[in-house]
Design an enzyme around this catalytic site. Structure first.
Site, PDB file in Angstrom:
ATOM      1  N   CYS A 286       9.026  -5.427   0.014  1.00 12.73           N
ATOM      2  CA  CYS A 286       7.839  -5.102  -0.780  1.00 12.73           C
ATOM      3  C   CYS A 286       6.706  -6.108  -0.591  1.00 12.73           C
ATOM      4  O   CYS A 286       5.560  -5.736  -0.306  1.00 12.73           O
ATOM      5  CB  CYS A 286       8.208  -4.948  -2.245  1.00 12.73           C
ATOM      6  SG  CYS A 286       8.749  -6.468  -3.078  1.00 12.73           S
ATOM      7  N   HIS A 334       8.801  -7.042  -7.911  1.00 16.67           N
ATOM      8  CA  HIS A 334       8.398  -5.950  -7.019  1.00 16.67           C
ATOM      9  C   HIS A 334       6.882  -5.826  -7.007  1.00 16.67           C
ATOM     10  O   HIS A 334       6.217  -6.065  -8.025  1.00 16.67           O
ATOM     11  CB  HIS A 334       9.029  -4.627  -7.467  1.00 16.67           C
ATOM     12  CG  HIS A 334       8.895  -3.537  -6.442  1.00 16.67           C
ATOM     13  ND1 HIS A 334       9.674  -3.482  -5.314  1.00 16.67           N
ATOM     14  CD2 HIS A 334       8.038  -2.479  -6.364  1.00 16.67           C
ATOM     15  CE1 HIS A 334       9.317  -2.424  -4.589  1.00 16.67           C
ATOM     16  NE2 HIS A 334       8.328  -1.813  -5.203  1.00 16.67           N
ATOM     17  N   HIS A 346       4.299   1.404  -1.408  1.00 21.16           N
ATOM     18  CA  HIS A 346       5.190   0.254  -1.514  1.00 21.16           C
ATOM     19  C   HIS A 346       6.431   0.468  -0.662  1.00 21.16           C
ATOM     20  O   HIS A 346       6.714   1.575  -0.206  1.00 21.16           O
ATOM     21  CB  HIS A 346       5.582  -0.008  -2.976  1.00 21.16           C
ATOM     22  CG  HIS A 346       6.523   1.015  -3.548  1.00 21.16           C
ATOM     23  ND1 HIS A 346       7.476   0.699  -4.486  1.00 21.16           N
ATOM     24  CD2 HIS A 346       6.663   2.340  -3.321  1.00 21.16           C
ATOM     25  CE1 HIS A 346       8.155   1.794  -4.815  1.00 21.16           C
ATOM     26  NE2 HIS A 346       7.678   2.794  -4.131  1.00 21.16           N
TER      27      HIS A 346
END
Length: 371
Positions: A286, A334, A346
């Site tokens: 990520c 994240h 993402h």
């Protein structure tokens, strides 16, 4: 007084013996059943398996960001160590050259020495020339003294560099040990998750990986499509009509154009697989994706989610604009890149690929505007 003795027990024989043996075997079997059931792996429903896998992937993502941070620090420590060693080697070379020069001068003086200066002045055919030479020798002597002092200083500095390099080598070892610990944690979590998923049917596994719990809802972009580039080689915004989100991102990008370039890069990465610790170009995690996207726009971001959130100006959720970094979970584990209309691009997690998703899928942690 008679001694009290324990009565001697006689072995059971016949029907009594057979009955006792049967009861003993039955008791042992019962104990074995209960003992085995105490250690047996619990039977989980498919929903429980999925919940546990979700939790393991989240824990793996936390460990991945710690791994990324440790890797960044290890690389920095290695660079500093290499620089110190290079500088120490250069200074050693200069020190050896100074020593050689000083040794040559000393040897020449030794070979020409041993004659009293007064006799040399009396015997010379050119006294003026000798006196000029004597003055020169005195200056040479002063320079030698300065050279000796310089060599002493170089030795002190070289010793300092070597001690600093030793300290840096120990720091590098500590960083590498930390890196390996986080790597082992990630691998263990992901391995456990895969074992749990193996309990599901093939159809259940496929549905699980495609479902919203996978932190992605799909996209109309063709999976694996390479980013379209302009003649200059830079990533370009999607062609009109590709997706509504792309058009929204293009129309709302900041005036400088950097956010548009970062968003365009993220669109170009759609379909590429997630791989923990990866920064591209064939796969990403990520924070590796957001770092690469903004690097393409000319902005250097730090490596981890918990450092990226502090790399720009914090913005409220209601003020989001394309290109903003959006963060999730209380541990800021994240990150995605906002593209408008409540959507982000993402890299979700192992087993999935870069995709478009809603920012409502995960617990909100904050947003930052960079560039």
């Amino acid at each position: 007084m008679a001694a009290h003795r324990k009565p001697k027990q006689r072995p059971l024989t016949g029907q009594a013996g057979r009955t006792a043996a049967t009861l003993a075997l039955a008791g042992a079997a019962t104990a074995t059943v209960f003992e085995g059931s105490g250690h047996a792996e619990p039977q989980l429903t498919s929903a429980e398996v999925k919940a546990r896998v979700d939790s393991l992937h989240h824990e793996a993502e936390l460990a991945t960001e710690k791994y990324n941070g440790a890797k960044e620090k290890a690389e920095q420590a290695e660079e500093r160590l290499d620089a110190l060693r290079d500088e120490a080697a250069r200074r050693t070379g200069r020190l050896n050259a100074a020593r050689d020069a000083l040794g040559s001068t000393a040897a020449a003086q030794y070979r020409s020495g041993g004659v009293n200066p007064a006799f040399r002045l009396a015997l010379t055919a050119d006294p003026e020339s000798y006196l000029r030479g004597a003055a020169l020798s005195e200056r040479v002597g002063a320079r030698q003294a300065a050279a000796v002092s310089s060599i002493k200083g170089q030795l002190v500095e070289l010793d300092r560099l070597r001690r600093e390099a030793d300290d840096q080598a120990r720091e590098l070892k500590a960083r590498q040990d930390e890196l390996n610990r986080h790597k082992t944690t990630v691998q263990h979590k992901l391995g456990t998750a895969e074992k749990l998923l193996a309990r599901l049917t093939a159809a259940e596994r496929a549905a699980y990986r495609a479902g919203p719990h996978a932190h992605g809802e799909g996209t109309s972009a063709r999976p694996g499509a390479a980013p379209r580039t302009t003649r200059s080689g830079r990533a370009a915004l999607p062609e009109p009509g590709t997706t509504a989100q792309a058009q929204d991102a293009a129309s709302r990008a900041d005036a400088s154009g950097r956010a548009a370039k970062a968003v365009a890069f993220a669109y170009g990465a759609i379909g590429k697989p997630y791989r923990w610790g990866a920064t591209g170009p064939s796969s990403y995690d990520c924070s590796g994706l957001t770092q690469a996207a903004w690097r393409a726009a000319g902005v250097a971001l730090p490596r981890t989610t918990y450092s990226q959130i502090n790399a720009g100006r914090r913005v409220a959720r209601s003020q989001l604009a394309p290109g903003d970094l959006v963060f999730f979970y209380s541990g800021v584990s994240h990150v995605g890149i906002y593209i408008g209309d409540g959507k982000m691009i993402h890299a979700p997690r192992t087993g999935s690929s870069v995709k478009i998703a809603s920012i409502d899928e995960m617990p909100w942690a904050g947003a930052a505007r960079v560039g």
